[in-house]
Each structure stands twice: as C-alpha cells, then as structure tokens.
Design a protein around this motif. Structure first.
Motif, PDB file in Angstrom:
ATOM      1  N   VAL A  76       0.836  -1.208   0.000  1.00 47.46           N
ATOM      2  CA  VAL A  76       0.000   0.000   0.000  1.00 47.46           C
ATOM      3  C   VAL A  76       0.869   1.256   0.000  1.00 47.46           C
ATOM      4  O   VAL A  76       0.619   2.199  -0.755  1.00 47.46           O
ATOM      5  N   SER A  77       1.886   1.264   0.831  1.00 44.60           N
ATOM      6  CA  SER A  77       2.757   2.441   0.868  1.00 44.60           C
ATOM      7  C   SER A  77       3.531   2.605  -0.431  1.00 44.60           C
ATOM      8  O   SER A  77       3.813   3.728  -0.847  1.00 44.60           O
ATOM      9  N   THR A  78       3.858   1.495  -1.083  1.00 42.28           N
ATOM     10  CA  THR A  78       4.543   1.589  -2.380  1.00 42.28           C
ATOM     11  C   THR A  78       3.616   2.138  -3.439  1.00 42.28           C
ATOM     12  O   THR A  78       3.992   3.019  -4.219  1.00 42.28           O
ATOM     13  N   VAL A  79       2.387   1.638  -3.473  1.00 45.25           N
ATOM     14  CA  VAL A  79       1.438   2.090  -4.495  1.00 45.25           C
ATOM     15  C   VAL A  79       1.111   3.568  -4.324  1.00 45.25           C
ATOM     16  O   VAL A  79       1.081   4.329  -5.288  1.00 45.25           O
ATOM     17  N   GLY A  81       2.874   5.820  -2.544  1.00 39.11           N
ATOM     18  CA  GLY A  81       4.033   6.676  -2.331  1.00 39.11           C
ATOM     19  C   GLY A  81       5.020   6.665  -3.476  1.00 39.11           C
ATOM     20  O   GLY A  81       5.291   7.687  -4.106  1.00 39.11           O
ATOM     21  N   LEU A  82       5.541   5.503  -3.765  1.00 42.49           N
ATOM     22  CA  LEU A  82       6.604   5.404  -4.767  1.00 42.49           C
ATOM     23  C   LEU A  82       6.073   5.545  -6.190  1.00 42.49           C
ATOM     24  O   LEU A  82       6.686   6.212  -7.021  1.00 42.49           O
ATOM     25  N   VAL A  83       4.934   4.946  -6.467  1.00 47.25           N
ATOM     26  CA  VAL A  83       4.394   4.987  -7.831  1.00 47.25           C
ATOM     27  C   VAL A  83       4.044   6.419  -8.260  1.00 47.25           C
ATOM     28  O   VAL A  83       4.435   6.847  -9.350  1.00 47.25           O
ATOM     29  N   PRO A  84       3.347   7.224  -7.449  1.00 42.69           N
ATOM     30  CA  PRO A  84       3.104   8.613  -7.873  1.00 42.69           C
ATOM     31  C   PRO A  84       4.393   9.423  -8.008  1.00 42.69           C
ATOM     32  O   PRO A  84       4.503  10.263  -8.907  1.00 42.69           O
ATOM     33  N   PHE A  85       5.367   9.150  -7.141  1.00 42.30           N
ATOM     34  CA  PHE A  85       6.647   9.858  -7.250  1.00 42.30           C
ATOM     35  C   PHE A  85       7.328   9.533  -8.572  1.00 42.30           C
ATOM     36  O   PHE A  85       7.789  10.432  -9.288  1.00 42.30           O
ATOM     37  N   LEU A  86       7.386   8.257  -8.920  1.00 42.66           N
ATOM     38  CA  LEU A  86       8.015   7.862 -10.177  1.00 42.66           C
ATOM     39  C   LEU A  86       7.229   8.359 -11.386  1.00 42.66           C
ATOM     40  O   LEU A  86       7.811   8.749 -12.399  1.00 42.66           O
ATOM     41  N   ALA A  87       5.906   8.371 -11.278  1.00 43.12           N
ATOM     42  CA  ALA A  87       5.089   8.894 -12.375  1.00 43.12           C
ATOM     43  C   ALA A  87       5.338  10.391 -12.562  1.00 43.12           C
ATOM     44  O   ALA A  87       5.432  10.873 -13.694  1.00 43.12           O
ATOM     45  N   GLY A  88       5.464  11.118 -11.462  1.00 40.81           N
ATOM     46  CA  GLY A  88       5.777  12.541 -11.555  1.00 40.81           C
ATOM     47  C   GLY A  88       7.147  12.790 -12.158  1.00 40.81           C
ATOM     48  O   GLY A  88       7.325  13.692 -12.983  1.00 40.81           O
TER      49      GLY A  88
END
Length: 107
Positions: A76-79, A81-88
């Motif tokens: 959940v924290s990856t989805v 947290g990390l995914v929106p950061f990488l998408a940005g």
C-alpha cells in the motif's frame, strides 16, 4: 590484415576550448532558480502544515485508544508513495525532453 578508414577522426585535432560559454551561464542560472523555487514550495508547505488547525496534531497522532489504528503494508505504501513519485518524475522527464526537442528543431 584488413585496413579500415573512418570518415571522422576519433581524436579531434583542434584544441578543446576551456572557456565558459553563454549556455553554461544560462543553465546555471536556470538551475539556481529551480532550486530556489523548490525551497519556496517546501517552505510554503511547512507553513501550511504548521498554521492549519488540526493538521499538525493529525500528523503527529499519539497512541490514543479512542482513535482507530491505521496500519499500512509495504504494498500500500509503495502504491500510494513510490508509484506517484516515479510517475511525476517520468512526467517531468517527458516535459523536459519535449522542450529540448522543441528548441532543437525550431531554432
């Protein structure tokens, strides 16, 4: 033995210039403005968190029995947290490539 000839020289014969160019100064200035903008955004965010009523208390929840306990797993924290950061980051990279492509082919 086979002999190969190259159309361009591998090692340049002309001396390499070590003086700074105008593009270097403009890029350094743009980088400094970007860093200042990032600091300004961070300062605005911290000011918003500190001055908004109840936000700081919500972020710093104590172990109160009346409040529900929230547990987030690694997925959940990856989805969220990390995914929106990488998408940005990918979006900013695409915008930078578009600007570079635009400047390269229109000047």
């Amino acid at each position: 033995m086979a002999e190969m000839s190259l159309s361009k020289q591998v090692v340049p014969v002309e001396p390499v210039s070590i003086t700074k160019t105008e593009g270097s100064t403009r890029s350094n200035l743009a980088y400094a403005v970007f860093i200042l903008f990032c600091f300004w955004v961070g300062m605005q965010f911290l000011s918003l968190v500190v001055h908004a009523p109840g936000v700081l208390e919500h972020l710093a929840q104590s172990n109160d029995a009346t409040r529900p306990r929230i547990e987030m797993g690694l997925v959940v924290s990856t989805v969220f947290g990390l995914v929106p950061f990488l998408a940005g980051c990918a979006l900013l990279s695409l915008m930078g490539l578009a600007v570079k492509f635009h400047h390269r082919h229109h000047f």
